[in-house]
Write a protein that holds these residues in place. Structure first.
Motif, PDB file in Angstrom:
ATOM      1  N   ALA A  74      71.209  46.267  53.813  1.00 18.09           N
ATOM      2  CA  ALA A  74      71.369  45.256  52.776  1.00 18.09           C
ATOM      3  C   ALA A  74      71.995  45.880  51.539  1.00 18.09           C
ATOM      4  O   ALA A  74      72.715  45.227  50.802  1.00 18.09           O
ATOM      5  CB  ALA A  74      70.010  44.645  52.430  1.00 18.09           C
ATOM      6  N   TYR A  75      71.712  47.174  51.307  1.00 17.17           N
ATOM      7  CA  TYR A  75      72.225  47.825  50.096  1.00 17.17           C
ATOM      8  C   TYR A  75      73.558  48.512  50.312  1.00 17.17           C
ATOM      9  O   TYR A  75      74.407  48.516  49.456  1.00 17.17           O
ATOM     10  CB  TYR A  75      71.206  48.851  49.596  1.00 17.17           C
ATOM     11  CG  TYR A  75      69.991  48.209  49.019  1.00 17.17           C
ATOM     12  CD1 TYR A  75      70.086  47.399  47.887  1.00 17.17           C
ATOM     13  CD2 TYR A  75      68.750  48.380  49.602  1.00 17.17           C
ATOM     14  CE1 TYR A  75      68.978  46.788  47.356  1.00 17.17           C
ATOM     15  CE2 TYR A  75      67.628  47.778  49.068  1.00 17.17           C
ATOM     16  CZ  TYR A  75      67.755  46.981  47.947  1.00 17.17           C
ATOM     17  OH  TYR A  75      66.662  46.382  47.428  1.00 17.17           O
ATOM     18  N   TRP A  76      73.732  49.119  51.482  1.00 18.36           N
ATOM     19  CA  TRP A  76      74.985  49.823  51.697  1.00 18.36           C
ATOM     20  C   TRP A  76      75.416  49.639  53.144  1.00 18.36           C
ATOM     21  O   TRP A  76      74.617  49.251  53.985  1.00 18.36           O
ATOM     22  CB  TRP A  76      74.856  51.308  51.370  1.00 18.36           C
ATOM     23  CG  TRP A  76      73.744  52.009  52.089  1.00 18.36           C
ATOM     24  CD1 TRP A  76      72.464  52.152  51.664  1.00 18.36           C
ATOM     25  CD2 TRP A  76      73.809  52.636  53.372  1.00 18.36           C
ATOM     26  NE1 TRP A  76      71.724  52.813  52.584  1.00 18.36           N
ATOM     27  CE2 TRP A  76      72.511  53.144  53.647  1.00 18.36           C
ATOM     28  CE3 TRP A  76      74.827  52.828  54.314  1.00 18.36           C
ATOM     29  CZ2 TRP A  76      72.211  53.817  54.821  1.00 18.36           C
ATOM     30  CZ3 TRP A  76      74.526  53.509  55.479  1.00 18.36           C
ATOM     31  CH2 TRP A  76      73.237  53.994  55.722  1.00 18.36           C
ATOM     32  N   THR A 108      67.088  46.013  56.062  1.00 20.82           N
ATOM     33  CA  THR A 108      66.845  46.475  54.694  1.00 20.82           C
ATOM     34  C   THR A 108      67.767  47.630  54.338  1.00 20.82           C
ATOM     35  O   THR A 108      68.338  47.666  53.249  1.00 20.82           O
ATOM     36  CB  THR A 108      65.381  46.940  54.553  1.00 20.82           C
ATOM     37  OG1 THR A 108      64.554  45.956  55.146  1.00 20.82           O
ATOM     38  CG2 THR A 108      65.003  47.112  53.105  1.00 20.82           C
ATOM     39  N   LEU A 109      67.930  48.559  55.290  1.00 25.28           N
ATOM     40  CA  LEU A 109      68.806  49.698  55.030  1.00 25.28           C
ATOM     41  C   LEU A 109      70.225  49.232  54.734  1.00 25.28           C
ATOM     42  O   LEU A 109      70.860  49.699  53.803  1.00 25.28           O
ATOM     43  CB  LEU A 109      68.833  50.624  56.249  1.00 25.28           C
ATOM     44  CG  LEU A 109      67.666  51.581  56.394  1.00 25.28           C
ATOM     45  CD1 LEU A 109      67.829  52.390  57.675  1.00 25.28           C
ATOM     46  CD2 LEU A 109      67.631  52.514  55.187  1.00 25.28           C
ATOM     47  N   ALA A 157      63.759  43.409  51.073  1.00 27.15           N
ATOM     48  CA  ALA A 157      64.580  44.354  50.324  1.00 27.15           C
ATOM     49  C   ALA A 157      63.937  44.672  48.976  1.00 27.15           C
ATOM     50  O   ALA A 157      63.939  45.820  48.525  1.00 27.15           O
ATOM     51  CB  ALA A 157      65.989  43.791  50.125  1.00 27.15           C
ATOM     52  N   ALA A 158      63.335  43.675  48.337  1.00 29.38           N
ATOM     53  CA  ALA A 158      62.735  43.893  47.027  1.00 29.38           C
ATOM     54  C   ALA A 158      61.314  44.431  47.152  1.00 29.38           C
ATOM     55  O   ALA A 158      60.910  45.300  46.386  1.00 29.38           O
ATOM     56  CB  ALA A 158      62.741  42.592  46.233  1.00 29.38           C
ATOM     57  N   GLN A 176      60.939  38.920  51.567  1.00 31.05           N
ATOM     58  CA  GLN A 176      61.398  39.646  50.376  1.00 31.05           C
ATOM     59  C   GLN A 176      61.523  41.119  50.690  1.00 31.05           C
ATOM     60  O   GLN A 176      61.243  41.957  49.833  1.00 31.05           O
ATOM     61  CB  GLN A 176      60.383  39.438  49.245  1.00 31.05           C
ATOM     62  CG  GLN A 176      60.317  38.025  48.723  1.00 31.05           C
ATOM     63  CD  GLN A 176      61.547  37.689  47.915  1.00 31.05           C
ATOM     64  OE1 GLN A 176      62.100  38.535  47.217  1.00 31.05           O
ATOM     65  NE2 GLN A 176      62.013  36.455  48.018  1.00 31.05           N
ATOM     66  N   TRP A 221      59.533  46.062  49.811  1.00 31.17           N
ATOM     67  CA  TRP A 221      59.507  46.700  51.127  1.00 31.17           C
ATOM     68  C   TRP A 221      58.127  47.176  51.542  1.00 31.17           C
ATOM     69  O   TRP A 221      57.808  47.281  52.709  1.00 31.17           O
ATOM     70  CB  TRP A 221      60.475  47.889  51.144  1.00 31.17           C
ATOM     71  CG  TRP A 221      60.304  48.785  49.954  1.00 31.17           C
ATOM     72  CD1 TRP A 221      60.982  48.697  48.776  1.00 31.17           C
ATOM     73  CD2 TRP A 221      59.375  49.858  49.800  1.00 31.17           C
ATOM     74  NE1 TRP A 221      60.539  49.653  47.911  1.00 31.17           N
ATOM     75  CE2 TRP A 221      59.557  50.381  48.493  1.00 31.17           C
ATOM     76  CE3 TRP A 221      58.415  50.446  50.628  1.00 31.17           C
ATOM     77  CZ2 TRP A 221      58.810  51.452  48.005  1.00 31.17           C
ATOM     78  CZ3 TRP A 221      57.672  51.512  50.147  1.00 31.17           C
ATOM     79  CH2 TRP A 221      57.866  52.001  48.844  1.00 31.17           C
TER      80      TRP A 221
END
Lengths: 323, 292
Positions: free
Chosen positions: A157-159, A154-155, B253-254, B251, B256
């Protein structure tokens, strides 16, 4: 030495055979057919189903099925994957190198990190930084594998410069030159290997720290101190060498932990190795593939145990005379 | 040194020496555990919503708010309520499975340590073989083949596959205790073997067993979460910390919050058990205290 190795390999073979038998019985004694989904399809007539059962040998008594299974595994035939429609052997041949690459990178990185953390802790033993590093180790020691993988995914995924899925870039990899392909692969290994390293370094750091502290009261440390050596030199040149032995044992014992971690980390990062193959085999109820993965995994773990013993003998001459 | 028994024990089972927690850390860990256990025990009273009812499918995957401090999941269920109820399942599974492991491991370890001759050697070799079986892979095979294992069976299988490390620990202790004078004098006084084991040896083994069980609890929580995450552990719609994380993982990332909070609950609980295990080890075995 040869006798020792032979005995250990024979022991290991017994363990793998034991696992194979347990897994075989578990799956054959489980309710329903191994390929239940297609078997339950109402459009398929009973005679076709019986034909399928016959073609996979599922109509035979379980003792005969077991003998056939043992015979085929002994020949190196691991069966046919229902879900991928390929021989299990070729599926594993594709997956294994990816897992080995991931585990090798993670193993080296976690040993480097674990030993470095332990040295830093012992150098400042009892002080705040020792406690903080110990606390951080304990935190990562307590984190579930898959959750840490999800967090890192998740971390990033954005940057961040590193890709978050797969082993190679699906569009550009084939167009790259040899050097570019290696870089592409290494870029993809970074995040899954980072996750495994964070999961495994605490164990090494904890053991290495304890081993270093065990060495400190030794006479040679006092001698080195009285010669006027700095604490840093004593630790890294004298104590560390003697304190490495207990940590070497973790090398082979890392296999089960890393393999367990790989199941989850590969799933989260879609890394096409053994772990992802196992997860997909669970989801598609692909029993021949699942059985073979468990078998290979056990062989792996057993090999890790033998490797541990060999490393011990290599680095501790006192053990060489023992059988 | 016996080369057959590795000096290092597998993750979670062994009383590891390393970071020595201060008393403060142990007290903090106990407080955290008491709060978590109390919340889970009183789940129906504390949880603001029903953990399995899907109230309003239009309000699915809502971010944290005052009404839903941990947000809602894809089925519009309150994540906070699911984490509280899920903890109940996860902790119960871990405690009962550990009880099974401790019972089996202590019994086997005592027998293997006390037995002499061929039976002792057989028990030792068998234990070595069992120790080499990769637990997660075996559990994956079991639960993937036997879908829909009822929760009692799930607990039992977790327990039955988790006692080997403890048995080795107990065996080592019993071997050492067997040579002590008080055991010889008990025999000389005419005590039967069973009596010597139960009244004289096992009480002395209790300390390492308690430490290993405390550390083992954390390990089983992580294991259960992993299996539930793979979809072969605790079955939905019953929540467990692992399968709540699974609900949010597609899901992540969206949305969390669905996976974050149950994960934090696991980390807090497991870390508390590990700190407590380390502290118990230090309190109960003073000779292992390190002078820093």
């Amino acid at each position: 030495m040869a006798a020792f190795l032979g005995r250990r390999i024979a022991q290991g073979a017994v363990v793998v055979a034991l696992v194979a038998t347990i897994v075989f019985l578990l799956i054959r004694l489980a309710p329903g057919d191994p390929f239940a989904a297609s078997m339950a399809d109402p459009r398929i007539s009973e005679s076709v189903r019986n034909e399928w059962r016959r073609s996979y040998g599922l109509d035979l008594p379980i003792s005969q099925q077991y003998l056939r299974y043992v015979a085929s595994v002994a020949k190196g035939d691991l069966g046919f994957s229902f879900s991928l429609q390929r021989p299990v052997r070729s599926v594993l041949a594709d997956a294994l190198p990816n897992t080995l690459l991931l585990m090798a990178v993670a193993l080296i990185a976690s040993f480097a990190a674990g030993i470095a953390v332990a040295l830093a802790q012992v150098r400042r033993r009892g002080r705040l930084s020792d406690r903080v590093l110990g606390g951080v180790s304990l935190l990562f020691f307590s984190v579930p594998d898959f959750w840490l993988a999800l967090l890192i995914l998740t971390l990033f995924a954005y940057w961040g410069p590193f890709p978050i899925g797969g082993a190679v870039d699906p569009t550009s990899h084939d167009l790259l030159g040899p050097a570019g392909r290696i870089v592409d692969r290494l870029n993809h290994v970074v995040l899954p290997a980072l996750t495994l390293t964070l999961l495994y370094f605490p164990l090494i750091a904890r053991h290495q720290r304890a081993a270093l502290l065990d060495e400190l009261p030794s006479d040679y440390v006092t001698t080195a101190r009285s010669k006027g050596l700095t604490e840093k030199a004593i630790l890294s040149r004298h104590t560390l060498r003697n304190a490495l032995l207990p940590v070497i044992a973790l090398f082979g014992l890392a296999f089960p932990a890393l393999l367990t971690g790989a199941v989850f980390v590969e799933k989260v990062f879609s890394w096409p190795g053994m772990g992802l193959t196992i997860v997909n085999a669970i989801d598609s109820r692909d029993y021949p593939l699942l059985t073979a993965c468990v078998l290979l995994g056990s062989a792996f773990v057993v090999a890790g145990g033998i490797l541990t013993d060999l490393l011990y003998r290599r680095f501790d001459p006192r053990l060489r005379d023992e059988l | 040194m016996n080369s057959d028994t590795p000096l290092v024990q597998p993750r979670g089972v062994a009383p590891l020496r390393g970071w020595q927690p201060s008393r403060g850390a142990a007290v903090a860990a106990s407080v955290v555990l008491v709060i978590i256990i109390a919340a889970c025990a009183l789940a129906p009273l504390i949880a603001p919503y029903d953990p399995t009812v899907q109230p309003n499918i239009l309000a699915s995957s809502q971010p944290p708010s005052l009404a839903h401090p941990f947000g809602t999941d894809p089925y519009s269920r309150d994540v906070l309520s699911r984490v509280i109820h899920g903890g109940r399942v996860s902790l119960l599974v871990a405690v009962l499975a550990t009880l099974v492991s401790v019972t089996l491991g202590t019994a086997y370890g005592a027998a293997a340590g006390y037995a002499r001759g061929i039976s002792g050697a057989v028990l030792e070799r068998l234990l070595e073989a069992l120790l080499s079986i990769p637990r997660l892979l075996l559990l994956i095979a079991v639960f993937a083949a036997w879908r829909e294992v009822p929760i009692k069976g799930f607990i039992l299988i977790l327990g039955v596959t988790g006692w080997y490390g403890l048995a080795r620990l107990v065996r080592g202790q019993v071997l050492a205790l067997k040579a002590q004078d008080f055991v010889a004098s008990a025999h000389a006084l005419g005590a039967t073997r069973a009596r010597v084991i139960i009244r004289h040896i096992l009480p002395n083994v209790l300390t390492p067993v308690v430490v290993a069980a405390t550390l083992g609890l954390g390990h089983v929580i992580v294991l259960e979460a992993g299996l539930s995450y793979l979809g072969i552990g605790v079955r939905p719609p019953d929540p467990s910390w692992g399968n709540i994380i699974q609900d949010g993982s597609d899901q992540i990332a969206a949305h969390w919050w669905i996976s974050l909070f149950p994960g934090v609950a696991i980390v807090l609980t497991v870390m508390a058990f590990n700190v407590l295990g380390d502290a118990l080890l230090r309190e109960l075995r003073p000779r292992q205290i390190e002078t820093g």
